[in-house]
Design a protein around this motif. Structure first.
Motif, PDB file in Angstrom:
ATOM      1  N   VAL A 176       0.844  -1.203   0.000  1.00 46.12           N
ATOM      2  CA  VAL A 176       0.000   0.000   0.000  1.00 46.12           C
ATOM      3  C   VAL A 176       0.872   1.243   0.000  1.00 46.12           C
ATOM      4  N   ARG A 177       1.942   1.228   0.776  1.00 47.11           N
ATOM      5  CA  ARG A 177       2.847   2.377   0.822  1.00 47.11           C
ATOM      6  C   ARG A 177       3.453   2.632  -0.555  1.00 47.11           C
ATOM      7  N   LEU A 178       3.898   1.584  -1.230  1.00 47.89           N
ATOM      8  CA  LEU A 178       4.483   1.723  -2.561  1.00 47.89           C
ATOM      9  C   LEU A 178       3.462   2.253  -3.566  1.00 47.89           C
ATOM     10  N   VAL A 179       2.281   1.660  -3.583  1.00 49.24           N
ATOM     11  CA  VAL A 179       1.240   2.072  -4.530  1.00 49.24           C
ATOM     12  C   VAL A 179       0.811   3.517  -4.269  1.00 49.24           C
ATOM     13  N   LEU A 180       0.587   3.864  -3.006  1.00 55.31           N
ATOM     14  CA  LEU A 180       0.158   5.232  -2.685  1.00 55.31           C
ATOM     15  C   LEU A 180       1.253   6.252  -3.004  1.00 55.31           C
ATOM     16  N   ALA A 181       2.516   5.876  -2.830  1.00 55.11           N
ATOM     17  CA  ALA A 181       3.609   6.784  -3.183  1.00 55.11           C
ATOM     18  C   ALA A 181       3.578   7.087  -4.678  1.00 55.11           C
TER      19      ALA A 181
END
Length: 126
Positions: A55-60
């Protein structure tokens, strides 16, 4: 003033090209650097917390693209290539996208400054 041009594929039915000045590139880089804050430096897919890491990667990436779209919208607005309703629609869509990213980040216990990735020798994403 010499302009650095970034070739772009025109949208279907469009024949206009867009140029980006060195000053605009510097400004975007500076803004992205300011947004970096004290975020963890690299994406680490911890096996115990894979969902949060993904989620952190996608949201970034989504936040990075949102900022680029916002810049383009401002450029188009300043160039006078948008109708008033298009400006309103685009502004509303970008605001809702920002709210969605913030909401999803909060659901996974991510702070906005964590939505930044260290790309090694390339520097930070934002």
């Amino acid at each position: 003033m010499k302009r650095n041009t970034v070739p772009r594929k025109p949208a279907a039915g469009r024949r206009r090209s867009t140029t980006v000045t060195k000053g605009e590139l510097r400004s975007l880089r500076a803004e992205l650097a300011r947004a970096g804050g004290g975020a963890p430096s690299r994406w680490n897919a911890n096996p115990d917390d894979v969902q949060r890491s993904v989620v952190r990667l996608v949201l970034a990436l989504v936040e990075f693209l949102r900022k680029l779209m916002e810049r383009q919208a401002i450029r188009r607005m300043e160039a006078g290539t948008l109708e008033p309703q298009q400006i309103e629609d685009m502004g509303l869509a970008l605001m809702r996208l920002e709210e969605t990213v913030t909401d999803l980040a909060a659901r996974f216990g991510l702070r906005p400054e964590e939505l930044n990735l260290d790309l090694g020798p390339l520097g930070k994403l934002m």
